[in-house]
Write a protein that holds these residues in place. Structure first.
Motif, PDB file in Angstrom:
ATOM      1  N   VAL A   1     -88.896 -52.916  41.375  1.00  0.00           N
ATOM      2  CA  VAL A   1     -89.839 -51.822  41.152  1.00  0.00           C
ATOM      3  C   VAL A   1     -89.457 -51.159  39.836  1.00  0.00           C
ATOM      4  O   VAL A   1     -88.291 -50.817  39.620  1.00  0.00           O
ATOM      5  CB  VAL A   1     -89.778 -50.797  42.298  1.00  0.00           C
ATOM      6  CG1 VAL A   1     -90.621 -49.562  41.973  1.00  0.00           C
ATOM      7  CG2 VAL A   1     -90.222 -51.426  43.612  1.00  0.00           C
ATOM      8  N   ILE A   2     -90.431 -50.981  38.958  1.00  0.00           N
ATOM      9  CA  ILE A   2     -90.170 -50.412  37.631  1.00  0.00           C
ATOM     10  C   ILE A   2     -91.131 -49.266  37.396  1.00  0.00           C
ATOM     11  O   ILE A   2     -92.352 -49.437  37.442  1.00  0.00           O
ATOM     12  CB  ILE A   2     -90.354 -51.469  36.525  1.00  0.00           C
ATOM     13  CG1 ILE A   2     -89.414 -52.646  36.756  1.00  0.00           C
ATOM     14  CG2 ILE A   2     -90.126 -50.866  35.149  1.00  0.00           C
ATOM     15  CD1 ILE A   2     -89.727 -53.850  35.897  1.00  0.00           C
ATOM     16  N   THR A   3     -90.594 -48.084  37.127  1.00  0.00           N
ATOM     17  CA  THR A   3     -91.448 -46.948  36.781  1.00  0.00           C
ATOM     18  C   THR A   3     -91.524 -46.813  35.262  1.00  0.00           C
ATOM     19  O   THR A   3     -90.683 -47.322  34.535  1.00  0.00           O
ATOM     20  CB  THR A   3     -90.911 -45.642  37.391  1.00  0.00           C
ATOM     21  OG1 THR A   3     -89.646 -45.304  36.801  1.00  0.00           O
ATOM     22  CG2 THR A   3     -90.752 -45.772  38.896  1.00  0.00           C
ATOM     23  N   GLY A   4     -92.573 -46.141  34.811  1.00  0.00           N
ATOM     24  CA  GLY A   4     -92.790 -46.060  33.366  1.00  0.00           C
ATOM     25  C   GLY A   4     -93.060 -47.420  32.772  1.00  0.00           C
ATOM     26  O   GLY A   4     -92.670 -47.718  31.642  1.00  0.00           O
ATOM     27  N   ALA A   5     -93.785 -48.260  33.511  1.00  0.00           N
ATOM     28  CA  ALA A   5     -93.920 -49.676  33.153  1.00  0.00           C
ATOM     29  C   ALA A   5     -95.107 -49.976  32.249  1.00  0.00           C
ATOM     30  O   ALA A   5     -95.316 -51.129  31.884  1.00  0.00           O
ATOM     31  CB  ALA A   5     -94.023 -50.527  34.416  1.00  0.00           C
ATOM     32  N   SER A   6     -95.871 -48.968  31.867  1.00  0.00           N
ATOM     33  CA  SER A   6     -97.061 -49.244  31.062  1.00  0.00           C
ATOM     34  C   SER A   6     -96.758 -49.406  29.583  1.00  0.00           C
ATOM     35  O   SER A   6     -97.629 -49.824  28.806  1.00  0.00           O
ATOM     36  CB  SER A   6     -98.098 -48.127  31.248  1.00  0.00           C
ATOM     37  OG  SER A   6     -97.561 -46.872  30.864  1.00  0.00           O
TER      38      SER A   6
END
Length: 255
Positions: free
Chosen positions: A13-18
């Protein structure tokens, strides 16, 4: 092990992935065999990333999430669990940098940074640590990796609030490793120096803009792919190995 299968079986799971570090890390982990759930507010950017990963033979899902909203995070956590089982690699990476002089009294900007960089980190931890614990009980390798910053260690004019939020992340990571390591959950932090990401496009303070322009003339900034390689390295270590703190600096950046 072949790099293409190095992280086979991992549920990431990766946040800030955009954009930036998160996007590059999603590409790398997927290329090395992980199933990757990419989280950010910009669903269109996430959809493009997922399409790219799938075209390259990887597995990914896009989940629109605002880290200031616990309900959206909890919904994403439930979606990951339902699709792939418990997450065993969480890259807690979403962040915001809005430098400025304290005397300018920009309370809204201070609050936004704290809400994303501190409270947002805690919301992800709240949603996903139960899954990490479940995965560890199943005997798989488990990682929680937080993005901090070299700014959490040093003093930079106009970065007081941002630096304080990153110092929080770093110290939190140290404490969490002591607690969660006993449950076979590795906890790490990455403290990068200057990275060429869109964070810098949010800067409006002239003193900081001048400092960044001068730095760019003298320093070759890190690229997001450089930090992604560190995430991949941490996750690929044997289960007995926990690199708690990794400082990644441009070669010419002194501090």
């Amino acid at each position: 092990m072949n790099q293409a299968t190095q992280l086979s079986g991992r549920v990431a799971v990766i946040t800030g992935a955009s954009s930036g570090i998160g996007l590059s890390t999603a590409r790398l982990l997927a290329a090395r065999g992980a199933k990757v759930a990419v989280l950010a507010r910009r669903k269109d950017a996430l959809d493009r990333l997922v399409a790219e990963i799938e075209q390259a033979g990887g597995t990914a899902m896009a989940l629109a999430v605002d880290v200031t909203d616990q309900a959206s995070i909890d919904a994403a956590a439930a979606a990951v669990l339902a699709a792939w089982g418990p997450a065993n690699l969480v890259f807690n990476n979403a962040g915001l940098m809005l430098p400025g002089a304290i005397e300018e009294n920009k309370l809204e900007e201070w609050s936004r940074q704290i809400d994303i960089n501190v409270d947002g980190v805690m919301r992800i931890i709240h949603a996903f640590v139960p899954q990490l614990k479940q995965a560890a009980e199943q005997g798989v390798t488990v990682d929680l990796i937080n993005t901090s910053s070299i700014a959490g260690q040093y003093i930079y004019p106009y970065f007081a609030v941002y630096s304080a939020t990153k110092a929080y992340v770093s110290h939190l990571t140290r404490h969490m490793r002591v607690e969660l390591g006993q449950k076979n959950i590795r906890v790490s932090m990455i403290e990068p120096g200057i990275v060429a990401t869109e964070l810098q496009s949010h800067v409006t303070h002239q003193g900081v803009l001048d400092w960044l322009a001068d730095a760019a003339r003298n320093i070759e900034f890190l690229q997001p792919e450089d930090v992604a390689e560190v995430v991949g390295f941490l996750a690929a270590q044997p289960p007995r190995v926990n690199l708690m703190q990794v400082v990644v600096m441009p070669t010419k950046q002194a501090n």
